[in-house]
Design a protein around this motif. Sequence first.
Motif, PDB file in Angstrom:
ATOM      1  N   UNK A  87      11.804 -19.160 -17.857  1.00  0.00           N
ATOM      2  CA  UNK A  87      11.275 -18.006 -18.576  1.00  0.00           C
ATOM      3  C   UNK A  87      11.894 -16.733 -18.023  1.00  0.00           C
ATOM      4  N   UNK A  88      12.354 -15.871 -18.899  1.00  0.00           N
ATOM      5  CA  UNK A  88      13.012 -14.641 -18.455  1.00  0.00           C
ATOM      6  C   UNK A  88      12.046 -13.726 -17.706  1.00  0.00           C
ATOM      7  N   UNK A  89      10.748 -13.849 -18.005  1.00  0.00           N
ATOM      8  CA  UNK A  89       9.767 -12.971 -17.373  1.00  0.00           C
ATOM      9  C   UNK A  89       9.345 -13.473 -15.984  1.00  0.00           C
ATOM     10  N   UNK A  90       9.393 -14.779 -15.804  1.00  0.00           N
ATOM     11  CA  UNK A  90       8.993 -15.361 -14.522  1.00  0.00           C
ATOM     12  C   UNK A  90      10.126 -16.221 -14.000  1.00  0.00           C
ATOM     13  N   UNK A  91      10.851 -15.759 -13.003  1.00  0.00           N
ATOM     14  CA  UNK A  91      11.969 -16.484 -12.443  1.00  0.00           C
ATOM     15  C   UNK A  91      11.489 -17.698 -11.651  1.00  0.00           C
ATOM     16  N   UNK A  92      12.450 -18.596 -11.324  1.00  0.00           N
ATOM     17  CA  UNK A  92      12.105 -19.845 -10.669  1.00  0.00           C
ATOM     18  C   UNK A  92      11.376 -19.678  -9.360  1.00  0.00           C
ATOM     19  N   UNK A  93      11.850 -18.773  -8.483  1.00  0.00           N
ATOM     20  CA  UNK A  93      11.201 -18.620  -7.182  1.00  0.00           C
ATOM     21  C   UNK A  93       9.797 -18.042  -7.323  1.00  0.00           C
ATOM     22  N   UNK A  94       9.612 -17.128  -8.277  1.00  0.00           N
ATOM     23  CA  UNK A  94       8.285 -16.545  -8.501  1.00  0.00           C
ATOM     24  C   UNK A  94       7.322 -17.594  -9.062  1.00  0.00           C
ATOM     25  N   UNK A  95       7.823 -18.455  -9.939  1.00  0.00           N
ATOM     26  CA  UNK A  95       6.984 -19.498 -10.518  1.00  0.00           C
ATOM     27  C   UNK A  95       6.509 -20.472  -9.443  1.00  0.00           C
ATOM     28  N   UNK A  96       7.408 -20.831  -8.543  1.00  0.00           N
ATOM     29  CA  UNK A  96       7.053 -21.747  -7.461  1.00  0.00           C
ATOM     30  C   UNK A  96       6.003 -21.122  -6.557  1.00  0.00           C
ATOM     31  N   UNK A  97       6.216 -19.869  -6.200  1.00  0.00           N
ATOM     32  CA  UNK A  97       5.264 -19.174  -5.330  1.00  0.00           C
ATOM     33  C   UNK A  97       3.895 -19.080  -5.986  1.00  0.00           C
ATOM     34  N   UNK A  98       3.875 -18.775  -7.276  1.00  0.00           N
ATOM     35  CA  UNK A  98       2.626 -18.611  -8.010  1.00  0.00           C
ATOM     36  C   UNK A  98       1.836 -19.919  -8.062  1.00  0.00           C
ATOM     37  N   UNK A  99       2.504 -20.999  -8.418  1.00  0.00           N
ATOM     38  CA  UNK A  99       1.820 -22.282  -8.557  1.00  0.00           C
ATOM     39  C   UNK A  99       1.435 -22.860  -7.209  1.00  0.00           C
ATOM     40  N   UNK A 100       2.323 -22.770  -6.228  1.00  0.00           N
ATOM     41  CA  UNK A 100       2.053 -23.385  -4.925  1.00  0.00           C
ATOM     42  C   UNK A 100       0.921 -22.693  -4.177  1.00  0.00           C
ATOM     43  N   UNK A 101       0.956 -21.359  -4.147  1.00  0.00           N
ATOM     44  CA  UNK A 101      -0.095 -20.621  -3.448  1.00  0.00           C
ATOM     45  C   UNK A 101      -1.441 -20.807  -4.145  1.00  0.00           C
ATOM     46  N   UNK A 102      -1.434 -20.779  -5.475  1.00  0.00           N
ATOM     47  CA  UNK A 102      -2.664 -20.972  -6.221  1.00  0.00           C
ATOM     48  C   UNK A 102      -3.273 -22.351  -5.977  1.00  0.00           C
ATOM     49  N   UNK A 103      -2.435 -23.386  -5.999  1.00  0.00           N
ATOM     50  CA  UNK A 103      -2.927 -24.747  -5.775  1.00  0.00           C
ATOM     51  C   UNK A 103      -3.447 -24.926  -4.359  1.00  0.00           C
ATOM     52  N   UNK A 104      -2.752 -24.325  -3.384  1.00  0.00           N
ATOM     53  CA  UNK A 104      -3.181 -24.433  -1.990  1.00  0.00           C
ATOM     54  C   UNK A 104      -4.548 -23.763  -1.792  1.00  0.00           C
ATOM     55  N   UNK A 105      -4.722 -22.582  -2.395  1.00  0.00           N
ATOM     56  CA  UNK A 105      -5.989 -21.863  -2.268  1.00  0.00           C
ATOM     57  C   UNK A 105      -7.127 -22.614  -2.945  1.00  0.00           C
ATOM     58  N   UNK A 106      -6.872 -23.140  -4.146  1.00  0.00           N
ATOM     59  CA  UNK A 106      -7.899 -23.892  -4.864  1.00  0.00           C
ATOM     60  C   UNK A 106      -8.298 -25.147  -4.097  1.00  0.00           C
TER      61      UNK A 106
END
Length: 279
Positions: A87-106
Amino acid sequence: MFEKLFLYLSMDFVIYAVIVSTLIALCSSLLGVTLVLKRFSFIGDGLSHVAFGAIAIASVFNLTNEMLLVLPLTVISAILLLRTGQNARIKGDAAIAMISVGALAIGYLLMNLFAKSSNLSGDVCSTLFGSTALLTLSEKDVIICGVLSAVVVVIFVLFYNKILAVTFDENFAKAVGTNTEGYNLLIATVIAVIIVVAMKLVGSLLVSALIIFPALSAMRIFKSFKQVTICSAVLSVVCALTGICISVLAETPVGATIVVVDLAAFGIAALIGAIAGRG
């Protein structure tokens, strides 16, 4: 020292650990080269955090077989990471950070809210850094690991040429009619399977090291994709077995010991590459 090692190697739980670590090391090294070359190394780290969150959910629902939930959720997350990363709005590294941190916190939040044991910190530490003892591996773990590892190796061998094409020149591969999106999806799915299997041994925070370090070490010495892949596989297995032996003799955590051995191997490979003029 050797008597102690041979004594442990005669025990079933140590044999299980040796088999599992060998299979995991082999599988993780095969796709590690592709991830490093495609500059998507942190996908392993992101998916391992997702798997941690899935394990927490499985514990809340008292699932006897965590794999039934953890594996599908991790595979779905791998697909989402691939889609979101394009996605042009969410680059690969940002997507990984978003999903990984969210899953770890949950995952950590669920473990606190629905704690099933009085030793919450021990459960979290074991999940994040791997089992502190070899006793936790059962015959069922070995069978599951063996089946999934066989699937990973067969997929890699069957689609080796396509994976090679997508890894080095995705645009050209797409231009000649290769389904690059499908093979990228296949790579992400296989990585998700490897991570779920490897978490039992080294934990969610260390599993990406098994994928990245052998590939980086092999690249310091060899140049061709085939040579790097073979060297990565051999080096990964040797480091895993060495880590198991050191863990047994020194009574250190298995996962952390294997990763430290991988790190030492990278240092040696980097030195060899520098001497050979390939650093």
